[in-house]
Design an enzyme around this catalytic site. Sequence first.
Site, mmCIF file in Angstrom:
data_model
loop_
_atom_site.group_PDB
_atom_site.id
_atom_site.type_symbol
_atom_site.label_atom_id
_atom_site.label_comp_id
_atom_site.label_asym_id
_atom_site.label_seq_id
_atom_site.Cartn_x
_atom_site.Cartn_y
_atom_site.Cartn_z
ATOM 1 N N HIS A 1 3.184 6.963 -6.906
ATOM 2 C CA HIS A 1 2.471 8.181 -7.270
ATOM 3 C C HIS A 1 3.428 9.375 -7.249
ATOM 4 O O HIS A 1 3.366 10.257 -8.117
ATOM 5 C CB HIS A 1 1.316 8.387 -6.289
ATOM 6 N N HIS B 1 0.833 -1.211 0.000
ATOM 7 C CA HIS B 1 0.000 0.000 0.000
ATOM 8 C C HIS B 1 0.862 1.253 0.000
ATOM 9 O O HIS B 1 0.674 2.142 -0.850
ATOM 10 C CB HIS B 1 -0.913 -0.019 1.233
ATOM 11 N N GLU B 2 1.788 1.335 0.931
ATOM 12 C CA GLU B 2 2.594 2.546 1.019
ATOM 13 C C GLU B 2 3.465 2.728 -0.219
ATOM 14 O O GLU B 2 3.735 3.858 -0.636
ATOM 15 C CB GLU B 2 3.452 2.527 2.283
ATOM 16 N N HIS C 1 1.716 4.725 -2.829
ATOM 17 C CA HIS C 1 1.917 6.167 -2.663
ATOM 18 C C HIS C 1 3.265 6.587 -3.247
ATOM 19 O O HIS C 1 3.383 7.634 -3.899
ATOM 20 C CB HIS C 1 1.899 6.529 -1.176
#
Length: 670
Positions: free
Chosen positions: A466, A459-460, A463
């Site tokens: 992104h 998940h991290e 980020h």
Amino acid sequence: MTNPLLSPSPLPYGLPAFASLTPGHYAEAVDAGLASHLQDIQAITDNLEPATFQNTAVAMERSGLLLDRAAAAFFTVVSADASDDIKALETELSPKFSAHQDAVYMNRALYERFAAIDVSDLDPESSRLVEEYLKEFRQSGIQLDAPGQQRLRDVNAELSRLGTEFGQRVKDGMKSAALLLDDAGDLAGLPAEDVTGASEAAKAAGHDGKYLLTLIQPSNQPAIASLENRAIRRRLYEASLARGISGGAMDVRDLVSATVRLRAEKARLLGFTNYAELVVDQQTAPHFGDVEAMLGRLAPAAVRNAQSEAEALAASAGHDLEPWDWAYYSARVRKEKFEVDEQALRPYFSLESVLSDGVFHAATQLYGITFHERSDLNGYHPDVRIWEVRDEDGHGIGLFLGDYYTRASKRGGAWMNSLVEQSSLLGTKPVVINNLNITKPAPGEPTLLTLDEVRTVFHEFGHALHGLFSEVTYPRFSGTSVPRDFVEYPSQVNEMWIMWPEVLANYARHYSTGEPLPQATVDKLNDSLLWGEGFATTEYLAAALLDLAWHVLAEADVPEDVIAFEAKALAGAGVAHPLIPPRYRTGYFQHIFAGAGYAAGYYSYIWSEVLDADTVEWFKENGGLTRANGAHFRSELLSRGNSRDPLESFRAFRGRDAELEPLLKRRGLE
């Protein structure tokens, strides 16, 4: 010694020279940065030439570079490695940052120059830049008279102080609430590596020979799923839920009431009915009512599913269930019903393999990027690792820093932040960080993860992608600088690859034998995916609805009894399940009270998950883990930042607006 922050870093990609920095350097650089930024703005407003895009908007984007550099480095150590000196400096500097923000966005001369820019011949990104600045001026109180602006300045300064204090008390409270045990027998059921970790944690805290169960930020603690001693489970659970509301120096109830009252006043000053409406005005959600309607639609089905799970757990337990029993018997039912033993999975999920052969491997397969560890570079703590990320043609994209272990100086939870933002205007490439709070094993032992920790690593890194893939002109639009209810979307999408067959087969290998996770176990894991979704959705929705309940209050309605209000709010929203606390209770809801952060925006996780679930369907429909799919997702969405409306980027990627049905199916809420 010259302050390294006062000039651009000579290190690759502008990585701060952390090894040379002291608290005094941060203080000096921040003060100098605040002053120089105001000088930059003064030069813009003093310009006698008519306002143009170049001499106003572009000049604004080029301003404050020293402040940006100093603040990025400082707040990185505040969250990840805060000494007492750093915490004291945070208390001193936070009101200065708040006052500075007000000085910029309540500057009428600056606003009038932006309002005078002719946008008719600008490209879409440049036109959007002007629009976004004007919107921020309005949302910061430029329309208020002088007394109104002064009151708003005072409110903002006090909110900054309260948020800093809340965060520090929560960090200290989490440390204080750790459960110290004398007897290893009390840890029966806990995996051997966790027992060793508890021993090491006790030793580090000055209790050699004992065992310390440290806490993570959410209500439910991972150890509860394994501990056989029911009394110990209860003590750990109650210690977790009592944080911040038990009196003493770490109680936060005074901060909560004051914060909510001031936020309600701020919303009123800016012309909004309540703080939640002010926040949603800055997001992708069309209106606050749309958020309420979505959460209201999901909550009853989630609670029904949770109640069905509770009945199954009670049957397995053979006695009435208590909240501290849930995770323990849930793991047992998962094992009985689906033959999945989550603790037995951990040897297949070593951190090194999850990173190199899972997270990085999936990114290489999808986007063509490669990762090259830079042992010649240093982070802000010895545990920080640094990789250079290169594109398929070999050119450098940026740096990725991974800081995975918990420590007393780090706040709880997991997060990504940027040290350097990408911008073609400034010629900068991204430097991004992932922080987690995994228990560090004894020296020489592998770091074995739970499936939930594996999910957090993926998940991290979503980020991080992104931020790394940003290809925008203006730093204001870079990477994750998107509305709060969109920012979680790319990170949630990256969780897709955890169970993707070719990715799972590459990283899920026994740390000592190299044997792959048996296919029969993989099949059972997939069969069990919906088990526990009732609990997970209910605890999340309870936190999201509690957040909104605090932020729809008028000033006069803010209660003094925080605990009673919390109970009433959860009951009123229909999510007051006696066995399921909110994922975060008010006393440690750092997302919403330690600064603005997710205040009135914790709903954004599930709002973003609508986009995520629909995106997963697109990947499945179009062949999955392919370079063509990665290139499309990267070019139309990940690279765009906030340079265009994020929902426009989603439509460009997906070909239509998102649909809710994939999310309902994923969470068993049809």
